[in-house]
Design a protein around this motif. Structure first.
Motif, PDB file in Angstrom:
ATOM      1  N   ILE A  98       0.843  -1.176   0.000  1.00 23.61           N
ATOM      2  CA  ILE A  98       0.000   0.000   0.000  1.00 23.61           C
ATOM      3  C   ILE A  98       0.889   1.241   0.000  1.00 23.61           C
ATOM      4  O   ILE A  98       2.074   1.174   0.319  1.00 23.61           O
ATOM      5  N   HIS A  99       0.295   2.377  -0.351  1.00 22.86           N
ATOM      6  CA  HIS A  99       1.088   3.607  -0.450  1.00 22.86           C
ATOM      7  C   HIS A  99       1.652   4.025   0.900  1.00 22.86           C
ATOM      8  O   HIS A  99       2.778   4.525   0.987  1.00 22.86           O
ATOM      9  N   ASP A 100       0.880   3.804   1.961  1.00 23.46           N
ATOM     10  CA  ASP A 100       1.256   4.329   3.271  1.00 23.46           C
ATOM     11  C   ASP A 100       1.977   3.314   4.150  1.00 23.46           C
ATOM     12  O   ASP A 100       1.699   3.190   5.340  1.00 23.46           O
ATOM     13  N   THR A 101       2.899   2.596   3.555  1.00 23.31           N
ATOM     14  CA  THR A 101       3.918   1.852   4.299  1.00 23.31           C
ATOM     15  C   THR A 101       5.221   2.590   4.040  1.00 23.31           C
ATOM     16  O   THR A 101       5.663   2.686   2.901  1.00 23.31           O
ATOM     17  N   TYR A 102       5.845   3.136   5.067  1.00 26.13           N
ATOM     18  CA  TYR A 102       6.898   4.128   4.866  1.00 26.13           C
ATOM     19  C   TYR A 102       8.318   3.604   5.028  1.00 26.13           C
ATOM     20  O   TYR A 102       9.258   4.261   4.598  1.00 26.13           O
ATOM     21  N   SER A 103       8.487   2.456   5.647  1.00 20.83           N
ATOM     22  CA  SER A 103       9.827   2.008   6.022  1.00 20.83           C
ATOM     23  C   SER A 103      10.649   1.540   4.830  1.00 20.83           C
ATOM     24  O   SER A 103      10.200   0.684   4.051  1.00 20.83           O
ATOM     25  N   CYS A 104      11.860   2.099   4.711  1.00 19.28           N
ATOM     26  CA  CYS A 104      12.866   1.608   3.754  1.00 19.28           C
ATOM     27  C   CYS A 104      12.326   1.526   2.332  1.00 19.28           C
ATOM     28  O   CYS A 104      12.521   0.527   1.637  1.00 19.28           O
ATOM     29  N   ARG A 105      11.658   2.579   1.911  1.00 17.43           N
ATOM     30  CA  ARG A 105      11.140   2.642   0.538  1.00 17.43           C
ATOM     31  C   ARG A 105      11.621   3.937  -0.111  1.00 17.43           C
ATOM     32  O   ARG A 105      11.630   4.993   0.529  1.00 17.43           O
ATOM     33  N   LYS A 106      12.011   3.830  -1.339  1.00 20.45           N
ATOM     34  CA  LYS A 106      12.522   4.992  -2.059  1.00 20.45           C
ATOM     35  C   LYS A 106      11.445   6.066  -2.159  1.00 20.45           C
ATOM     36  O   LYS A 106      10.313   5.799  -2.543  1.00 20.45           O
ATOM     37  N   GLY A 107      11.812   7.289  -1.789  1.00 20.35           N
ATOM     38  CA  GLY A 107      10.864   8.393  -1.831  1.00 20.35           C
ATOM     39  C   GLY A 107       9.982   8.491  -0.603  1.00 20.35           C
ATOM     40  O   GLY A 107       9.133   9.378  -0.520  1.00 20.35           O
ATOM     41  N   LYS A 108      10.186   7.572   0.357  1.00 20.77           N
ATOM     42  CA  LYS A 108       9.381   7.620   1.579  1.00 20.77           C
ATOM     43  C   LYS A 108      10.328   7.736   2.771  1.00 20.77           C
ATOM     44  O   LYS A 108      11.281   8.501   2.713  1.00 20.77           O
ATOM     45  N   GLY A 109      10.066   7.041   3.873  1.00 19.86           N
ATOM     46  CA  GLY A 109      10.927   7.132   5.042  1.00 19.86           C
ATOM     47  C   GLY A 109      10.235   7.857   6.191  1.00 19.86           C
ATOM     48  O   GLY A 109       9.028   8.109   6.155  1.00 19.86           O
ATOM     49  N   GLY A 228      10.071  -7.185   6.524  1.00 19.48           N
ATOM     50  CA  GLY A 228       9.186  -6.519   7.468  1.00 19.48           C
ATOM     51  C   GLY A 228       8.006  -5.864   6.775  1.00 19.48           C
ATOM     52  O   GLY A 228       6.890  -5.839   7.305  1.00 19.48           O
ATOM     53  N   ASN A 229       8.237  -5.321   5.580  1.00 16.48           N
ATOM     54  CA  ASN A 229       7.149  -4.750   4.793  1.00 16.48           C
ATOM     55  C   ASN A 229       6.242  -5.837   4.230  1.00 16.48           C
ATOM     56  O   ASN A 229       5.024  -5.678   4.172  1.00 16.48           O
ATOM     57  N   ILE A 230       6.847  -6.947   3.807  1.00 15.90           N
ATOM     58  CA  ILE A 230       6.069  -8.029   3.200  1.00 15.90           C
ATOM     59  C   ILE A 230       5.185  -8.724   4.227  1.00 15.90           C
ATOM     60  O   ILE A 230       4.013  -9.018   3.959  1.00 15.90           O
ATOM     61  N   PHE A 231       5.732  -8.983   5.419  1.00 14.81           N
ATOM     62  CA  PHE A 231       5.015  -9.800   6.399  1.00 14.81           C
ATOM     63  C   PHE A 231       3.687  -9.180   6.822  1.00 14.81           C
ATOM     64  O   PHE A 231       2.712  -9.896   7.071  1.00 14.81           O
ATOM     65  N   LEU A 232       3.636  -7.859   6.923  1.00 13.01           N
ATOM     66  CA  LEU A 232       2.391  -7.203   7.325  1.00 13.01           C
ATOM     67  C   LEU A 232       1.627  -6.619   6.146  1.00 13.01           C
ATOM     68  O   LEU A 232       0.664  -5.865   6.345  1.00 13.01           O
ATOM     69  N   ASN A 233       2.004  -6.970   4.925  1.00 10.76           N
ATOM     70  CA  ASN A 233       1.297  -6.433   3.766  1.00 10.76           C
ATOM     71  C   ASN A 233      -0.152  -6.899   3.726  1.00 10.76           C
ATOM     72  O   ASN A 233      -1.063  -6.110   3.442  1.00 10.76           O
ATOM     73  N   ASP A 234      -0.399  -8.184   4.006  1.00 13.50           N
ATOM     74  CA  ASP A 234      -1.780  -8.684   4.035  1.00 13.50           C
ATOM     75  C   ASP A 234      -2.586  -7.968   5.113  1.00 13.50           C
ATOM     76  O   ASP A 234      -3.778  -7.690   4.933  1.00 13.50           O
ATOM     77  N   PHE A 235      -1.942  -7.687   6.235  1.00 15.41           N
ATOM     78  CA  PHE A 235      -2.613  -6.937   7.304  1.00 15.41           C
ATOM     79  C   PHE A 235      -2.959  -5.526   6.825  1.00 15.41           C
ATOM     80  O   PHE A 235      -4.063  -5.018   7.081  1.00 15.41           O
ATOM     81  N   ASP A 236      -2.025  -4.875   6.125  1.00 12.76           N
ATOM     82  CA  ASP A 236      -2.288  -3.534   5.585  1.00 12.76           C
ATOM     83  C   ASP A 236      -3.481  -3.555   4.639  1.00 12.76           C
ATOM     84  O   ASP A 236      -4.341  -2.665   4.674  1.00 12.76           O
ATOM     85  N   GLN A 237      -3.538  -4.579   3.786  1.00 10.94           N
ATOM     86  CA  GLN A 237      -4.663  -4.703   2.848  1.00 10.94           C
ATOM     87  C   GLN A 237      -5.969  -4.893   3.613  1.00 10.94           C
ATOM     88  O   GLN A 237      -7.017  -4.346   3.232  1.00 10.94           O
ATOM     89  N   PHE A 238      -5.925  -5.662   4.694  1.00 11.35           N
ATOM     90  CA  PHE A 238      -7.098  -5.891   5.538  1.00 11.35           C
ATOM     91  C   PHE A 238      -7.594  -4.571   6.133  1.00 11.35           C
ATOM     92  O   PHE A 238      -8.801  -4.275   6.130  1.00 11.35           O
ATOM     93  N   VAL A 239      -6.665  -3.767   6.645  1.00  8.52           N
ATOM     94  CA  VAL A 239      -7.041  -2.494   7.259  1.00  8.52           C
ATOM     95  C   VAL A 239      -7.647  -1.549   6.228  1.00  8.52           C
ATOM     96  O   VAL A 239      -8.677  -0.896   6.487  1.00  8.52           O
ATOM     97  N   LYS A 240      -7.043  -1.475   5.068  1.00 16.13           N
ATOM     98  CA  LYS A 240      -7.509  -0.540   4.042  1.00 16.13           C
ATOM     99  C   LYS A 240      -8.820  -0.976   3.393  1.00 16.13           C
ATOM    100  O   LYS A 240      -9.704  -0.151   3.167  1.00 16.13           O
ATOM    101  N   HIS A 241      -8.944  -2.275   3.103  1.00  8.94           N
ATOM    102  CA  HIS A 241     -10.086  -2.731   2.305  1.00  8.94           C
ATOM    103  C   HIS A 241     -11.192  -3.400   3.111  1.00  8.94           C
ATOM    104  O   HIS A 241     -12.370  -3.252   2.775  1.00  8.94           O
ATOM    105  N   LYS A 242     -10.841  -4.114   4.181  1.00  7.36           N
ATOM    106  CA  LYS A 242     -11.866  -4.764   4.998  1.00  7.36           C
ATOM    107  C   LYS A 242     -12.397  -3.814   6.071  1.00  7.36           C
ATOM    108  O   LYS A 242     -13.606  -3.716   6.282  1.00  7.36           O
ATOM    109  N   LEU A 243     -11.485  -3.124   6.762  1.00  8.02           N
ATOM    110  CA  LEU A 243     -11.920  -2.173   7.780  1.00  8.02           C
ATOM    111  C   LEU A 243     -12.284  -0.818   7.178  1.00  8.02           C
ATOM    112  O   LEU A 243     -12.934  -0.006   7.834  1.00  8.02           O
TER     113      LEU A 243
END
Length: 412
Positions: A98-109, A228-243
């Motif tokens: 998702i867009h709003d995962t900030y850790s260790c990503r180019k252009g984010k941080g 670390g970004n991959i492991f919680l990616n499904d959780f991020d999708q759950f928060v954005k789309h299910k919740l």
């Protein structure tokens, strides 16, 4: 592997080596590898081709800033492999997050994350004209409790449906290296670099030595940050789309939710706990923060309040401690080495860069009063107090007076 694939592997390893050594040129591990780096890289390529590659023992030590943590530093040879894997799959992973995962990503941080949460609060409160509430949660022992088997399947699912080559390397080579990195137990045969007494005060819940055999990734490795970004990616999708959380952001295991309803955020806590439990994680019970936006929120070292941002108390204390250390270095009768001058400049500009992103002008002015007179012999502040600049004339004078110390020069 065929001849073409062998050549591509060697090319990718050389590229990974040049990325891995950035910022590490003066470390003993890197210098030892660099003495005969061509031979070492070719040997590493041969081990990968013959499926004989195994990560070397890590170096374990404790760091106390910003908080007490247990670090397992990989051998430089393994860092090259980490950069190789990152270069092969990161572009694929980026397309899945998702867009709003900030850790260790180019252009984010961190600074990008702070600005996004500030924007979320403004948007949800309609520029501070209506009620909005902030929920901040933290995952307890995130890297320590990350299950290897589950991580492996999550990585495979992200890579599924793609081409058979990643960065020019066959899928089977990438999978082999991923398996070696994910399933390696860093606590086995590791070398303890510091005194064991330094582990005192570190809770067992934060130590890899007390983790389940099937769990745990070392903090600091490039691949660990990616995983670390991959492991919680499904959780991020759950928060954005299910919740249906419009205003949500995460940096590693720190997550922030913004919503106009306090009661809705209470239900989010229960849903988050349930979802995290399904992957073997839990919300830290002592780090649940739910407040009205006017109370502000501490996120990534900044305290975000309406119309303003401040640095955290921890960062402020670390800054003043750094000033005390600088004063100690300069309070000497001996010549100040050029390397020390460079370190002081880097440290000061690092903190001033952080302070410059917040409403901290008064704090910067206050910090000037804590600096010793010798500091202003070597440096000056720019007009906005966001950078220190070397006084070249005084530096040249200092190094052309072999018999005079800094204190003597200042009295001349």
């Amino acid at each position: 592997m065929n001849v073409k694939n062998d050549s591509l592997l060697r090319i990718r390893l050389f590229e990974a080596y040049y990325r891995a050594r950035q910022g590490k040129r003066n470390t003993r591990n890197q210098l030892k590898f660099e003495i005969d780096f061509e031979h070492n890289l070719l040997q590493l390529a041969k081990e990968i081709e013959q499926r004989r590659y195994e990560p070397k023992p890590c170096i374990a030590f404790i760091v106390n800033k910003p908080v007490k943590r247990e670090i397992f530093a990989a051998d430089f040879r393994d860092r090259v492999v980490h950069h190789l894997l990152h270069g092969c799959i990161n572009h694929i992973v980026e397309g899945k997050l998702i867009h709003d995962t900030y850790s260790c990503r180019k252009g984010k941080g961190t600074l990008y994350g702070i600005k996004r949460i500030d924007r979320f609060i403004r948007s949800c409160s309609r520029n501070y004209q209506r009620d909005a509430h902030i929920l901040k949660l933290d995952v307890s022992g995130y890297f320590r409790n990350m299950n290897h088997e589950m991580l492996w399947h999550k990585v495979q699912r992200i890579l599924s449906g793609r081409s058979t080559c990643y960065g020019g390397l066959p899928r089977e080579v990438v999978d082999y290296l991923l398996h070696q990195v994910i399933f390696t137990r860093v606590t086995e045969n590791c070398r303890i670099k510091c005194s064991r007494a330094q582990w005192h005060g570190l809770p067992k819940s934060k130590s890899q030595f007390y983790a389940d055999v099937a769990c745990g990734l070392p903090i600091g490795n490039l691949t660990s940050q990616l995983f670390g970004n991959i492991f919680l990616n499904d959780f991020d999708q759950f928060v954005k789309h299910k919740l249906g959380m419009k205003y949500y952001g995460r940096y590693v295991d720190d997550m922030v939710f913004v919503h106009h309803s306090r009661e809705y955020l209470r239900t989010v806590i229960a849903n988050v706990r349930k979802e995290l439990a399904s992957i073997g994680l839990e919300v830290h019970p002592g780090k649940i923060y739910l407040q009205h936006y006017t109370k502000g929120v501490l996120f990534l070292g900044h305290f975000i309040k309406p119309y303003r941002k401040y640095i955290s108390r921890r960062t402020k204390n670390n800054f003043f401690q750094a000033i005390a250390e600088i004063n100690t270095l300069l309070d000497t009768e001996k010549r100040i080495e050029g390397q020390v001058i460079s370190q002081i400049r880097t440290k000061m500009n690092s903190y001033l860069g952080i302070l410059g992103q917040a409403n901290s002008y008064k704090l910067i002015v206050k910090s000037r009063k804590r600096l010793c007179p010798q500091f202003f012999f070597f440096f000056s502040f720019n007009a906005t107090h966001t950078k220190v600049i070397p006084n070249i004339r005084n530096l040249l004078w200092h190094y052309t007076q072999p018999c005079l110390s800094i204190k003597s020069l200042m009295t001349c």
